[in-house]
Structures are given as C-alpha cells and as structure tokens.
Design an enzyme around this catalytic site. Structure first.
Site, PDB file in Angstrom:
ATOM      1  N   GLY A  23       0.106  -3.885   1.461  1.00 22.72           N
ATOM      2  CA  GLY A  23      -0.296  -2.846   0.525  1.00 22.72           C
ATOM      3  C   GLY A  23       0.739  -1.779   0.244  1.00 22.72           C
ATOM      4  N   SER A  24       2.017  -2.029   0.544  1.00 18.70           N
ATOM      5  CA  SER A  24       2.998  -0.964   0.312  1.00 18.70           C
ATOM      6  C   SER A  24       3.290  -0.791  -1.181  1.00 18.70           C
ATOM      7  CB  SER A  24       4.290  -1.236   1.088  1.00 18.70           C
ATOM      8  OG  SER A  24       4.988  -2.341   0.567  1.00 18.70           O
ATOM      9  N   ASN A  25       3.313  -1.875  -1.947  1.00 16.61           N
ATOM     10  CA  ASN A  25       3.488  -1.723  -3.393  1.00 16.61           C
ATOM     11  C   ASN A  25       2.262  -1.076  -4.027  1.00 16.61           C
ATOM     12  OD1 ASN A  25       6.123  -2.695  -4.250  1.00 16.61           O
ATOM     13  ND2 ASN A  25       5.492  -4.674  -3.425  1.00 16.61           N
ATOM     14  N   LEU A 102      -1.187 -13.991  -4.019  1.00 18.68           N
ATOM     15  CA  LEU A 102      -0.378 -15.202  -3.926  1.00 18.68           C
ATOM     16  C   LEU A 102      -0.935 -16.382  -4.704  1.00 18.68           C
ATOM     17  CD1 LEU A 102       0.500 -14.997  -0.120  1.00 18.68           C
ATOM     18  CD2 LEU A 102       1.716 -14.027  -2.078  1.00 18.68           C
ATOM     19  N   ASN A 119       3.234  -8.530 -12.327  1.00 15.85           N
ATOM     20  CA  ASN A 119       3.437  -9.027 -10.967  1.00 15.85           C
ATOM     21  C   ASN A 119       4.824  -8.601 -10.510  1.00 15.85           C
ATOM     22  OD1 ASN A 119       2.858 -10.655  -8.592  1.00 15.85           O
ATOM     23  ND2 ASN A 119       4.447 -12.039  -9.343  1.00 15.85           N
ATOM     24  N   HIS A 121       7.927  -9.682  -7.838  1.00 16.09           N
ATOM     25  CA  HIS A 121       8.447 -10.804  -7.060  1.00 16.09           C
ATOM     26  C   HIS A 121       9.719 -10.353  -6.348  1.00 16.09           C
ATOM     27  CE1 HIS A 121       9.027 -15.010  -6.033  1.00 16.09           C
ATOM     28  NE2 HIS A 121      10.304 -14.868  -6.344  1.00 16.09           N
ATOM     29  N   ASP A 162       5.542 -17.022 -11.815  1.00 20.18           N
ATOM     30  CA  ASP A 162       6.821 -16.313 -11.930  1.00 20.18           C
ATOM     31  C   ASP A 162       7.627 -16.668 -13.178  1.00 20.18           C
ATOM     32  OD1 ASP A 162       6.232 -15.236  -9.381  1.00 20.18           O
ATOM     33  OD2 ASP A 162       7.179 -16.941  -8.383  1.00 20.18           O
ATOM     34  N   GLU A 191      11.487  -2.377  -4.570  1.00 20.08           N
ATOM     35  CA  GLU A 191      10.253  -2.912  -5.148  1.00 20.08           C
ATOM     36  C   GLU A 191       9.336  -1.776  -5.579  1.00 20.08           C
ATOM     37  OE1 GLU A 191       8.176  -5.923  -2.925  1.00 20.08           O
ATOM     38  OE2 GLU A 191      10.031  -6.702  -2.068  1.00 20.08           O
TER      39      GLU A 191
END
Length: 219
Positions: A23-25, A102, A119, A121, A162, A191
């Site tokens: 959950g850091s993003n 994912l 998204n 990546h 992607d 990120e």
C-alpha cells in the site's frame, strides 16, 4: 486513431490492490490528496483478499475498504466485473488507480472507464512487462539483462498486461552491486512521485492519445 482527453477535474479515486500489496503507492496518493497536490480524494480501496496489508493501511487512514474476491467469481468474469462496477458507481468514482493489483482488469470495467484507469509498473515499459512480471521478478530480470538504467511507468490500462499508452516514466541507475531488493527500495520513491504526477496530469490537463503516445494538448 487519435483520442482527445479532457481534464477530469476533481478526482474521485478508487485504488485496487491485491492480496500482498503493502500500500505504499496507495499511501502516496492519499498523502497527495490530503496535501492538495492532487485535486480530489481516495474514496474507496478495493482488495482481493481481506488480509492485504494495504487494506489495513487504508482503514487506518479512514478510507472505505471493500473486498471483492476473484475466487468467488472464478470462471465468471462478467459477474466479477459487475461487482466491481457496482462499487465504483456507489462511490461515484471517475478515476481508478491500480496499485499492486496483479490481475487483468475485466474488460467491462476498462470499457466503462476509458482512459480513466491507471496502473504503475516497476520498469520502463515496454521492457519487462506482461503477465507474471511484477515485484521482485521485474527487478531480477532487469539485473540479469545487464541494463544500466531502470525505472517505473504509469500507463493507461487496456485489455492486456502493461500495454496501454504511457503517461509518466521516471528512471534511476542500476549499480553493479544492486540486488533486486536494493533496486526495488531505491525505485519506490520514484514510483510514488510518478503516480502522483500522473494523476495530477490526468485531472488537470488536456491530453492527446495517438496509439501508445500521450502528449499534452492545448485546445
């Protein structure tokens, strides 16, 4: 084919995470909304498993959390999509951010939110992407390839893994002594910056999409 995208304006964001997502993003987006670097708010976080660390983090931040298990809908993609769409409609979402989600997002969800699903990546797409390429696997592949730079990519989501048009990329060096773990740790702050930048761009700027190219557009 060229698509012209109007600014979204105030973002009503849903963040999608999978079972192991930390959950850091997601937290970077929450912080940016709180600090008004993004105009809008994270209204709901949707996970695939109740024990996902990201969901606990979201609850601690006072964000609504829902679990929609793909296993419950195995072999029923349309039903899974309908469950997700009901949640998005319930919270009046206009932007979906995948952050450690994912799975391939069901086609009906992508179709309902054209150029409104992002998204992130952990590589410089189109390199090191595709099904099964996530987390440590990506960083291992980068090191094994001999690449001297790597980075992260925020892209629009389409119906494959992607492959959607690229909105933001940030790069870092790959050092000779790097391991997948050190590379991941050094890339993570980039990120966070890239995701916040991408959401700010999508909410505040006109864009022109030409194939995989996304350029700022001045009407």
């Amino acid at each position: 084919m060229t698509e012209i995208l109007e600014p979204l304006g105030e973002a009503q964001i849903a963040v999608f995470v999978s079972g192991e997502a930390r959950g850091s993003n997601m937290q970077a987006l929450l912080d940016a909304c709180m600090e008004k670097r993004i105009l809008g708010e994270v209204r709901v976080v949707v996970g695939t498993r109740a024990e996902a660390p990201a969901l606990a983090r979201a609850r601690d931040a006072g964000v609504s959390v829902h679990v929609v298990s793909p296993r419950k809908y195995e072999g029923q993609e349309d039903a899974y999509a309908e469950a997700l769409l009901r949640l998005l409609q319930r919270y009046a979402i206009n932007l979906v951010c995948l952050a450690g989600y994912l799975l391939r997002l069901p086609e009906p969800v992508v179709a309902a939110y054209p150029y409104r699903v992002l998204n992130i990546h952990p590589a410089l797409l189109p390199l090191f992407g595709g099904k099964g390429m996530y987390g440590k696997r990506v960083h291992e592949a980068v090191i094994e390839s001999g690449m001297k730079v790597t980075g992260c990519t925020v892209h629009f989501v389409d119906n494959d893994y992607d492959t959607g048009p690229i909105l933001v990329q940030r790069a870092i060096r790959v050092f000779d002594e790097d391991t997948p773990e050190t590379l991941a740790a050094r890339l993570l702050p980039e990120e966070h910056r890239a995701y916040v930048e991408a959401v700010e761009i999508r909410t505040s700027r006109w864009l022109r999409v030409e194939g995989r190219r996304v350029v700022t557009y001045h009407p």
